[in-house]
Every structure is written in structure tokens, then in C-alpha cells.
Enzyme design. Structure first.
Site, PDB file in Angstrom:
ATOM      1  N   GLU A 196       0.900  -1.165   0.000  1.00 13.32           N
ATOM      2  CA  GLU A 196       0.000   0.000   0.000  1.00 13.32           C
ATOM      3  C   GLU A 196       0.930   1.204   0.000  1.00 13.32           C
ATOM      4  O   GLU A 196       1.741   1.368   0.899  1.00 13.32           O
ATOM      5  CB  GLU A 196      -0.871  -0.061   1.258  1.00 13.32           C
ATOM      6  CG  GLU A 196      -2.145   0.734   1.121  1.00 13.32           C
ATOM      7  CD  GLU A 196      -2.011   2.137   1.667  1.00 13.32           C
ATOM      8  OE1 GLU A 196      -1.915   3.064   0.830  1.00 13.32           O
ATOM      9  OE2 GLU A 196      -1.986   2.305   2.884  1.00 13.32           O
ATOM     10  N   CYS A 233      -1.716   8.568   3.887  1.00 19.00           N
ATOM     11  CA  CYS A 233      -1.678   8.202   2.461  1.00 19.00           C
ATOM     12  C   CYS A 233      -2.964   8.652   1.780  1.00 19.00           C
ATOM     13  O   CYS A 233      -3.002   8.810   0.570  1.00 19.00           O
ATOM     14  CB  CYS A 233      -1.440   6.714   2.292  1.00 19.00           C
ATOM     15  SG  CYS A 233      -2.658   5.735   3.131  1.00 19.00           S
TER      16      CYS A 233
HETATM   17  C1  UN1 Z   1      -2.803   5.811   5.999  1.00 15.58           C
HETATM   18  O1  UN1 Z   1      -2.847   7.020   5.857  1.00 15.58           O
HETATM   19  O2  UN1 Z   1      -1.776   5.184   5.722  1.00 15.58           O
HETATM   20  O3  UN1 Z   1      -8.530   6.162   6.357  1.00 15.58           O
HETATM   21  C2  UN1 Z   1      -3.933   5.027   6.565  1.00 15.58           C
HETATM   22  C3  UN1 Z   1      -7.876   6.714   7.236  1.00 15.58           C
HETATM   23  C4  UN1 Z   1      -7.247   5.871   8.315  1.00 15.58           C
HETATM   24  C5  UN1 Z   1      -6.103   5.070   7.779  1.00 15.58           C
HETATM   25  C6  UN1 Z   1      -5.126   5.835   6.941  1.00 15.58           C
HETATM   26  N1  UN1 Z   1      -8.241   4.990   8.877  1.00 15.58           N
HETATM   27  O4  UN1 Z   1      -7.698   7.912   7.271  1.00 15.58           O
END
Ligand code: UN1
Length: 497
Positions: free
Chosen positions: A249, A283
């Protein structure tokens, strides 16, 4: 404190005795602890322990394996606040977000505990009435879990939870920016009753520990969350071993699309949360706000007003909305992209970047950088991930334009669409490239039981619980004949004449 590796049920130093430090990104004078700087030998010891522990763990009842996670949840709930505070101190996430991260880890542990009493396979029909056919899942073996600093509790659980309940053993290498949180995950799993060797923790950096772990011939699956650059290295390493699967990921260039009929207060709030939560270091953070031209001037003005009001400061202060960036490299990257926005013709609405003074000198603090930018397919700043509060506001006229501007990046992870018109939302749903789509919500905030992962450069799919199970298990076909003679499918003759 002096952190250790956790190998075969023992807390040990690295073979070389080398260590590295973890420091508070909000106060560089605050040393959180030292941790083993592991090398290929330490990694080999951990993989061997995992390999040795595999047969007994795999033979155990799935429900009994799941009970470790039930114990884990009970222990974490008691120490929720303490762990959240340690996290805020180690990675600079605002305390409210650190609490949510621990809660998300709990949710994943609850989820994997819960699924152990749900079907682990399927009963499938056969052409031959006397044949019973089944799909049964088998664990693959040793899973390497390489996790990032930005969700230092939740993401390890995303990867460890499904791997372990399905009967795999694990070697876990947390980010070198958050070794303490990595150690806590291992420590609480040990207290919850994980048998020796089933979970092993190896601290260190990517070159010294991550690379030999991904390359180890006894590792069967590498589950990774982090940058595209590291993820593609891991995929190359795995491609050299015929049995090895890489589940990566790897980030995004996400956007909030605001249509002309949008509820503007929802649009502004969604944009704010998407751009600034975790200081833009998710992310799924959005650094691209794609706004219809009729709302554009007003939206820009209001968004800048709100951006000025973002509280930046000590992550442990309840009033803080944005803590610091994680490290010097993160801040350098933001400065690079702020300059690039200027060079590419961005009209700066809010001058941001490195913050000095007001107690900010000891940490990697930054403030929001907001600019207007017309769409231009040559622009890099509209296509590349910044991982910081660098926000472009881009106007559009037609829905086709909005979709093109969103899709014009090598990533495809998350989008938010703000509209009251279900037809527009539906068109975005069908024509944009993403793994996570949100309507009248920010582009952040996924829940653990939903699929998580993107397309294009964002990932190989399957990185979280609900879907990771498919990566860490083989689906086997098991067919039983109940007749006193052999009968074959496809009308195949089953006798000599
Ligand atoms: C990430 O930013 O790597 O959806 C994960 C979200 C969180 C997870 C983010 N539950 O913002």
C-alpha cells in the site's frame, strides 16, 4: 528506555550491539529511547524462529488463535490513554488522532477475533452428486510485516491481525521513526499469550533490516505500507523468488471534488480534514481541492480563513489540530514542493512551510501552504504526493474536467466528492480511479472492516484485514468422493474400456 528486539519469545539486543535513537518530532531534545539497529543476521534469527513456530501455530484451532486478540483488546483498553500519549510523543500526531489510532488498532483486533467464528472456507457444488467439494484456506507460512510511522499502532494491527489468526507466523519491522510503538505492539501481544516465535520483532532501518527481511528465502509474503519507492523495491525483490507475494500500500495524490451544488460548509470542512489531519501525512490526505468555478473565489477565501485558524503546536495539547512533520526529510520535501508550486505558476494564497519561533524551533513544525493553480497536464505538483499540508485549489467547469484533473496522476487511492446531486456522485464513482471513495465526507477516515487500498501506483490491493486474508492464505480445493466407484467430471471415462 532501552528497547529490544523480540525473537523466539525473548527480548534481545541486536547481534552487533548497535543502536539508534527515537526522538520526539515536536521536541528534538526529547529522546524517547534507543533501539537495536538490526542487520541481516538478526533478521535471519527472527525468520528462523517464525519458521520453527509455524507448524504448531498452524495446527492450533483458529478460534484459539483468535483468543490472543481478545486478550490483547482487553489489555489495550486498560492502557489506551497511556499508549495514545506515547504515540503523540513519538510521532507527533495530535492527541485526539493518536487516541483514534489506538482505537483503530483495537477495532482490527476485535475484527480478527470475531471472524475466527465465521466460515473459513466454502462448501461448493460438484457435477458429480456423490462428490463433496470444499474451498479451504491454508496459511502461507512466514509473513514479513513492514509498517510506516504515520499509523504506528493501527497499521501493524491491520497486517499482523489477519496474518496471525489465519495461522501464519510473523516477523514485524516497524518504521525506524516509531520503534517504541512497534515494541508496544509486540509487548502487548506477548502479554496476550502469543506463543514464542509466532510474532517476532526486528527493529532497524530499511537498508539494514527491511531489505534482508523482504529478501529472506523463508519469507512467504511481504506485507508493506509506505512509500511507492520502497514498495516497488520490495516488489522487485519478491519477484525474484517464485513463491513470494508482495502486498503493498503505497500512497496517493488524493482530491476533494466540490461541485456547484455542494453544501459549502460540508465542502470546507471535508477539505480541511482531508488536507490537515495528521499534518497532511496520511496516504489518504488530499493536497488537491478541485472546485467548480462558480464557487471558486468564495471557496478559496473561506478555505484560507479556516487554514489560518488551524492550531499548530504540542501534540499533547488538546487544542492542537496539527503537530509537526515526522522528520527533517519530510520538511525538506514540503519545502521542495512549495517551491515547485511557485515555479509551476501557483498563485500563493497562504504562505506556509517551516515554522520558526514560538517554541517551534525544536521540532519539525510547518504551517499550511495554500495556492491557486489552473489545471495543466505538465504540472508535477498536481500529480505527486507531498505528504505535508501543501494544498492546491484547482478550478473546473465541466464534470469531465473534474474527473480528468482528479485522474491525472499515477496514483489512485482516495477521493471525496461533495455534491447534493447523486448523478454527479455516481459519475465520479464510475469514472475516477481510486480504492476509497467518499460522498460528502473527507478523503480520510476508513474503517477496518472495509477494503483498503488503491490502484495504479497506490498499491497492489489487499492491504487490510478484510482483504489481506486473501493474500496470507492459499485457497485450496478439497474434493471427497462418497461413491463406491470413481466418477469423473466433464464426462471423462473412468474405466479402461
Ligand atoms: C494511511 O494514511 O496510511 O482512512 C492510513 C484513514 C485511516 C487510515 C489511513 N483509517 O484515514
Amino acid at each position: 528506555m532501552k528497547g529490544k528486539n523480540f525473537i523466539n519469545g525473548q527480548w534481545v539486543a541486536s547481534g552487533s550491539g548497535e543502536i539508534f535513537e527515537s526522538r520526539n518530532p515536536a521536541d528534538r531534545d526529547d529522546v524517547i529511547g534507543t533501539f537495536p539497529l538490526s542487520n541481516a543476521q538478526d533478521v535471519d534469527g527472527a525468520v528462523q524462529a517464525a519458521e520453527k513456530a509455524f507448524p504448531a501455530w498452524r495446527a492450533m484451532s483458529r478460534i484459539k488463535r483468535g483468543e490472543v486478540f481478545d486478550n490483547f483488546v482487553q489489555l489495550i483498553k486498560k492502557d489506551h490513554e497511556e499508549l495514545s500519549r506515547l504515540m503523540a510523543r513519538e510521532c507527533g500526531k495530535a492527541i485526539n488522532e493518536s487516541r483514534a489510532d489506538v482505537t483503530e488498532g483495537i477495532h482490527m483486533a476485535q475484527y480478527v477475533f470475531g471472524i475466527t467464528r465465521t466460515p473459513a472456507g466454502d462448501v461448493i457444488a460438484s457435477e458429480i452428486a456423490e462428490k463433496d467439494a470444499y474451498m479451504r484456506r491454508h496459511p502461507k507460512g512466514v509473513v514479513a510485516a513492514i509498517t510506516p510511522w504515520n499509523f504506528p499502532f493501527a497499521i501493524p494491527l491491520w497486517l499482523l491481525g489477519p496474518s496471525l489468526v489465519e495461522g501464519n507466523t510473523v516477523v514485524f519491522k516497524p518504521s525506524e521513526d516509531t520503534p517504541l510503538m512497534g515494541e508496544k505492539v509486540a509487548e502487548y501481544l506477548e502479554r496476550a499469550g502469543i506463543p514464542p516465535g509466532v510474532l517476532n520483532l526486528v527493529q532497524g532501518d530499511g537498508e539494514g533490516a527491511g531489505r534482508p527481511l523482504a529478501a529472506h528465502s523463508d519469507v512467504d509474503v511481504v506485507a508493506f505500507t509506505g512509500s511507492f519507492e520502497v514498495g516497488s523495491e520490495i516488489r522487485k525483490i519478491c519477484a525474484e523468488a517464485p513463491h513470494k507475494m508482495a502486498v503493498c500500500e503505497m500512497g496517493g495524490k488524493n482530491a476533494v471534488i466540490v461541485f456547484e451544488d455542494a453544501d459549502v460548509s460540508i465542502a470546507l470542512n471535508a477539505a480541511l480534514l482531508s488536507a490537515y489531519k495528521t499534518t497532511g501525512q496520511r496516504c489518504v490526505s488530499s493536497g488537491k481541492l478541485i472546485v467548480h468555478e462558480t464557487l471558486y473565489p468564495k471557496f478559496c477565501e473561506e478555505f484560507v480563513k479556516l487554514s489560518r485558524r488551524v492550531n499548530i503546536g504540542d501534540p499533547l495539547d488538546e487544542k492542537t489540530f496539527m503537530g509537526p512533520l515526522i522528520n527533517a526529510a519530510g520538511r525538506k520535501k514540503m519545502e521542495y514542493y512549495n517551491d515547485l508550486a511557485r515555479k509551476e505558476g501557483g498563485r500563493i494564497l497562504l504562505e506556509g512551510g517551516t515554522l520558526k519561533g514560538r517554541g517551534c524551533d525544536k521540532g519539525w513544525f510547518v504551517s499550511p501552504f495554500v495556492y491557486q493553480m489552473d489545471y495543466n497536464p505538465q504540472s508535477r505538483v498536481l500529480r505527486e504526493e507531498v505528504f505535508a499540508p501543501n494544498v492546491a485549489i484547482v478550478p473546473f467547469r465541466t464534470i469531465e474536467d473534474a474527473i480528468r484533473i482528479y485522474n491525472d496522476t499515477d496514483y489512485g487511492l482516495a477521493l471525496a466528492v461533495i455534491t447534493e446531486d447523486y448523478r454527479k456522485a455516481r459519475r465520479v464513482r464510475e469514472e475516477c480511479e481510486y480504492g476509497l471513495g467518499y460522498v460528502n465526507l473527507p478523503s480520510i477516515g476508513a474503517e477496518v472492516h472495509l477494503p483498503f487500498g488503491g490502484v495504479k501506483k497506490s498499491g497492489t490491493g489487499m492491504p487490510s484485514a478484510a482483504t489481506l486474508i486473501d493474500a496470507v492464505t492459499h485457497r485450496t480445493a478439497w474434493t471427497v468422493n462418497n461413491a463406491k466407484e470413481i466418477k469423473m467430471a466433464q464426462g471423462l471415462k473412468a474405466t479402461l474400456d
